[in-house]
Design a protein around this motif. Structure first.
Motif, PDB file in Angstrom:
ATOM      1  N   GLU A 182      22.646 110.013  28.251  1.00  0.00           N
ATOM      2  CA  GLU A 182      22.563 110.412  26.841  1.00  0.00           C
ATOM      3  C   GLU A 182      22.606 109.237  25.862  1.00  0.00           C
ATOM      4  O   GLU A 182      22.350 109.422  24.686  1.00  0.00           O
ATOM      5  CB  GLU A 182      23.691 111.395  26.507  1.00  0.00           C
ATOM      6  CG  GLU A 182      23.493 112.736  27.162  1.00  0.00           C
ATOM      7  CD  GLU A 182      24.617 113.695  26.852  1.00  0.00           C
ATOM      8  OE1 GLU A 182      24.333 114.739  26.216  1.00  0.00           O
ATOM      9  OE2 GLU A 182      25.773 113.414  27.250  1.00  0.00           O
ATOM     10  N   SER A 183      22.882 108.042  26.343  1.00  0.00           N
ATOM     11  CA  SER A 183      22.927 106.893  25.440  1.00  0.00           C
ATOM     12  C   SER A 183      21.526 106.393  25.072  1.00  0.00           C
ATOM     13  O   SER A 183      21.378 105.621  24.128  1.00  0.00           O
ATOM     14  CB  SER A 183      23.742 105.752  26.051  1.00  0.00           C
ATOM     15  OG  SER A 183      23.116 105.264  27.211  1.00  0.00           O
ATOM     16  N   LEU A 184      20.510 106.838  25.802  1.00  0.00           N
ATOM     17  CA  LEU A 184      19.145 106.504  25.418  1.00  0.00           C
ATOM     18  C   LEU A 184      18.657 107.532  24.414  1.00  0.00           C
ATOM     19  O   LEU A 184      19.118 108.679  24.400  1.00  0.00           O
ATOM     20  CB  LEU A 184      18.226 106.473  26.638  1.00  0.00           C
ATOM     21  CG  LEU A 184      18.147 105.110  27.336  1.00  0.00           C
ATOM     22  CD1 LEU A 184      19.480 104.710  27.919  1.00  0.00           C
ATOM     23  CD2 LEU A 184      17.082 105.109  28.379  1.00  0.00           C
ATOM     24  N   ASN A 185      17.720 107.124  23.573  1.00  0.00           N
ATOM     25  CA  ASN A 185      17.230 108.044  22.543  1.00  0.00           C
ATOM     26  C   ASN A 185      15.832 108.568  22.878  1.00  0.00           C
ATOM     27  O   ASN A 185      15.189 108.108  23.824  1.00  0.00           O
ATOM     28  CB  ASN A 185      17.284 107.389  21.157  1.00  0.00           C
ATOM     29  CG  ASN A 185      16.353 106.209  21.029  1.00  0.00           C
ATOM     30  OD1 ASN A 185      15.192 106.275  21.410  1.00  0.00           O
ATOM     31  ND2 ASN A 185      16.861 105.108  20.491  1.00  0.00           N
ATOM     32  N   LYS A 186      15.391 109.524  22.101  1.00  0.00           N
ATOM     33  CA  LYS A 186      14.114 110.196  22.358  1.00  0.00           C
ATOM     34  C   LYS A 186      12.940 109.229  22.322  1.00  0.00           C
ATOM     35  O   LYS A 186      12.025 109.328  23.138  1.00  0.00           O
ATOM     36  CB  LYS A 186      13.904 111.335  21.366  1.00  0.00           C
ATOM     37  CG  LYS A 186      12.651 112.146  21.638  1.00  0.00           C
ATOM     38  CD  LYS A 186      12.664 113.440  20.895  1.00  0.00           C
ATOM     39  CE  LYS A 186      11.398 114.253  21.029  1.00  0.00           C
ATOM     40  NZ  LYS A 186      10.681 114.181  22.267  1.00  0.00           N
ATOM     41  N   LEU A 187      12.952 108.288  21.418  1.00  0.00           N
ATOM     42  CA  LEU A 187      11.879 107.300  21.326  1.00  0.00           C
ATOM     43  C   LEU A 187      11.740 106.518  22.637  1.00  0.00           C
ATOM     44  O   LEU A 187      10.644 106.343  23.160  1.00  0.00           O
ATOM     45  CB  LEU A 187      12.150 106.337  20.157  1.00  0.00           C
ATOM     46  CG  LEU A 187      11.168 105.192  19.971  1.00  0.00           C
ATOM     47  CD1 LEU A 187       9.807 105.730  19.550  1.00  0.00           C
ATOM     48  CD2 LEU A 187      11.697 104.228  18.908  1.00  0.00           C
ATOM     49  N   GLU A 188      12.860 106.084  23.177  1.00  0.00           N
ATOM     50  CA  GLU A 188      12.860 105.328  24.438  1.00  0.00           C
ATOM     51  C   GLU A 188      12.379 106.199  25.603  1.00  0.00           C
ATOM     52  O   GLU A 188      11.547 105.773  26.405  1.00  0.00           O
ATOM     53  CB  GLU A 188      14.259 104.784  24.711  1.00  0.00           C
ATOM     54  CG  GLU A 188      14.692 103.770  23.679  1.00  0.00           C
ATOM     55  CD  GLU A 188      16.183 103.594  23.528  1.00  0.00           C
ATOM     56  OE1 GLU A 188      16.581 102.642  22.857  1.00  0.00           O
ATOM     57  OE2 GLU A 188      16.960 104.408  24.084  1.00  0.00           O
TER      58      GLU A 188
END
Length: 120
Positions: free
Chosen positions: A7-13
């Motif tokens: 969950e620490s990554l975001n949608k853009l990534e």
């Protein structure tokens, strides 16, 4: 490449990695709110490399608590804007094929430290 993003990554990534053809499961979509031990077990069960920006937690699980992570963990420590960070992440991931069995820390495309994971 088979990847599991916590969950620490975001949608853009996540979206950029998917558009580049990576088989990526994102915890935010699958089972939001689960603990790190469950995330790591999920990655292992599905034979995926774990992607995280959550410093410290996964390192503790594999090096101190001895939880298995045979497919590898990539920790991103990139201090850039979200779009720059996403591009660096993709470039770094695609620059190597030896992520498995390593705990890797990526600070930039040219700054990747890889530590072998314990093998039983």
């Amino acid at each position: 490449m088979r990847l599991l993003a916590d969950e620490s990554l975001n949608k853009l990534e996540v979206d950029l990695l998917r558009t580049r053809g990576h088989d990526l499961v994102w915890i935010e979509e699958e089972t939001p709110g689960v603990d790190d031990q469950t995330v790591l077990s999920h990655a292992t069960a599905e034979k995926r490399i774990l992607l995280t920006a959550d410093k410290g937690h996964f390192g503790r699980l594999v090096f101190i608590d001895k939880q298995k992570a045979p497919y590898g963990i990539i920790l991103f420590r990139i201090q850039k804007s979200p779009s720059e960070r996403a591009k660096i992440m993709v470039t770094a991931i695609e620059s190597r094929i030896d992520w498995e069995r390593h705990f890797s820390v990526v600070r930039d495309v040219n700054s990747i430290r890889m530590t072998p994971l314990p093998i039983d």
